[in-house]
Scaffold this active site. Structure first.
Site, PDB file in Angstrom:
ATOM      1  N   GLU A 299      -5.528  66.330  56.878  1.00 19.23           N
ATOM      2  CA  GLU A 299      -6.924  66.626  56.552  1.00 19.23           C
ATOM      3  C   GLU A 299      -7.062  67.152  55.124  1.00 19.23           C
ATOM      4  OE1 GLU A 299      -9.475  65.848  58.399  1.00 19.23           O
ATOM      5  OE2 GLU A 299      -8.146  65.069  59.963  1.00 19.23           O
TER       6      GLU A 299
ATOM      7  N   ASP B 294      -2.230  60.137  55.213  1.00 21.41           N
ATOM      8  CA  ASP B 294      -0.928  60.172  55.888  1.00 21.41           C
ATOM      9  C   ASP B 294       0.203  60.249  54.865  1.00 21.41           C
ATOM     10  OD1 ASP B 294      -2.066  60.039  58.380  1.00 21.41           O
ATOM     11  OD2 ASP B 294      -1.623  57.922  58.729  1.00 21.41           O
TER      12      ASP B 294
END
Length: 424
Positions: free
Chosen positions: A285, A366
């Protein structure tokens, strides 16, 4: 020559329904596959796969029914001229109770009240079945019928409080906008978006959920250290009681400038017993923040909003457009509704493009978490969340490309592995 706007809109709606139903059928076939995708064999348990398969098929069957009913109702409403009928009746009700039906704002609010009542009545059976049958059958629903009703009442109450001033402002802007209508409408919606993003987590979200500070401990310390290492201005770290309504899990962040907050669902903490997995999710995040994904997305939405209002300004005074839908007058709210219907194909195209960008952002986030050293923990967290949320393991590539804002698990794990190989 007058264009058959109504017929064109109905044609677009039906064509989009046929196309999306074709994608739904492809996805349904993928969900029925009896085996895991090869990359997930030995990674996801067979028991979790069977449960996710049953859950996904239940949702898919429900989706077919819901979409069929929706397209039938929407086409009937437009084809049989129910919108102008409701507009006429709402004006009669306003006059009957002694108010001025010539006042467009009052007339519009009466119209929207009728639309809201209709929406609540038609949506309620589907919401009840989805929550108390499908979600409950698969162990996700945790809310009682009273909590469901209470949330619905709160939502209606908020609409009654917030709706009138917003509607009145939009009508006023359209009436006085002139050649600068698109700019004025965009400016108003921009300010409204900022205000709502500021007030929602502070005043509105707490009406539905309880937010408590994450207790002192190793998990809190790790998240705070990660945020500090990235110079993320973390001011508050909350846990939200998502488990009072559902077993699904999530995490998100919000806030402007130097006042950022992170929220963890209590279900996320329960499902990821390994603290490193939760920190890996937060690292992902924070990757969105560090890579300015939120800023880019916000700018894209603002540009699209401005273009949309620009298109509306061009057709705002087209009598033919209104008459095609059965209106002899040109109410502001009706113009906005009709315009939204006329750009259905463009909306779907833009949505597809935004999903492409969103998936690219997910891969980048990611990769960002991986560079921080969280690759093994992120892999484990992604698999565990996929299992615990019973997300679809088999996905049709066309369906996921069109609908998914996040890449399927197989693609995310593959991307992490490919980046590992490149580094080696």
């Amino acid at each position: 020559m007058d264009l058959p706007y109504l017929e064109l809109v109905l044609g677009f709606m039906i064509l989009m329904y046929i196309f999306e139903t074709y994608l739904d059928v492809r996805q349904h076939s993928a969900l029925k596959l009896p085996r895991l995708p090869r990359p997930l064999e030995g990674v996801v348990s067979q028991e979790k796969f069977e449960r996710s398969r049953a859950y996904s098929l239940d949702k898919s069957n429900f989706h077919f029914v819901h979409e069929a009913v929706t397209i039938l109702m929407d086409t009937a409403i437009l084809y049989y001229g129910l919108l102008p009928w409701v507009w006429m009746k709402s004006g009669e009700i306003v006059a009957r109770i002694g108010l001025n039906a010539e006042n467009e704002t009052i007339h519009t609010l009466s119209f929207l009240a009728g639309v809201m009542i209709w929406s609540q009545i038609t949506d309620l059976p589907f919401s009840l079945y989805s929550t108390f049958v499908i979600e409950a059958r698969h162990g996700f629903n945790k809310q009682t019928i009273w909590l469901f009703i209470r949330d619905m009442i709160k939502g209606i109450f908020l609409s009654i409080i917030l709706g009138p001033p917003i509607v009145a402002a939009i009508i006023y802007i359209v009436q006085i906008g002139g050649p600068y209508l698109a700019i004025y409408l965009w400016g108003f919606m921009f300010v409204l978006a900022i205000v709502m993003m500021t007030l929602y987590p502070v005043l509105i979200a707490p009406l539905f959920n309880k937010f408590t500070p994450l207790p002192e401990g190793e998990l809190r310390q790790k998240i705070e250290n990660l945020a500090a290492s990235l110079k993320f201005p973390l001011k508050k770290l909350f846990v939200v009681d998502g488990s009072t309504r559902s077993s699904h899990s999530n995490a998100y962040m919000y806030g402007f400038f130097k006042n950022k907050r992170i929220v963890l669902y209590d279900t996320l903490i329960q499902q990821c017993s390994n603290e490193e997995e939760i920190v890996a999710v937060i690292a992902h995040e924070l990757g969105h923040w560090k890579l300015n994904h939120t800023v880019y997305s916000f700018i894209a939405v603002q540009i699209l909003t401005f273009l949309q209002f620009g298109g509306y300004a061009l057709v705002r005074n087209s009598k033919d457009l209104y008459q095609s839908f059965g209106f002899e007058t040109q109410p502001v709210i009706i113009g906005l509704i009709i315009f939204q219907h006329t750009i259905i194909p463009l909306q779907h195209l833009v949505g597809f493009g935004l999903n492409l960008v969103s998936r690219a952002f997910e891969f980048q986030a990611d990769a960002f978490a991986k560079k921080l050293g969280y690759s093994p923990s992120l892999r484990a967290a992604l698999v565990k969340l996929q299992e615990e949320n019973l997300s679809a393991m088999n996905t049709d590539p066309w369906y996921s490309a069109y609908h998914y804002s996040h890449p399927p698990l197989v693609e995310r794990l593959s991307a992490l592995e490919d980046s590992d190989k490149k580094e080696d």
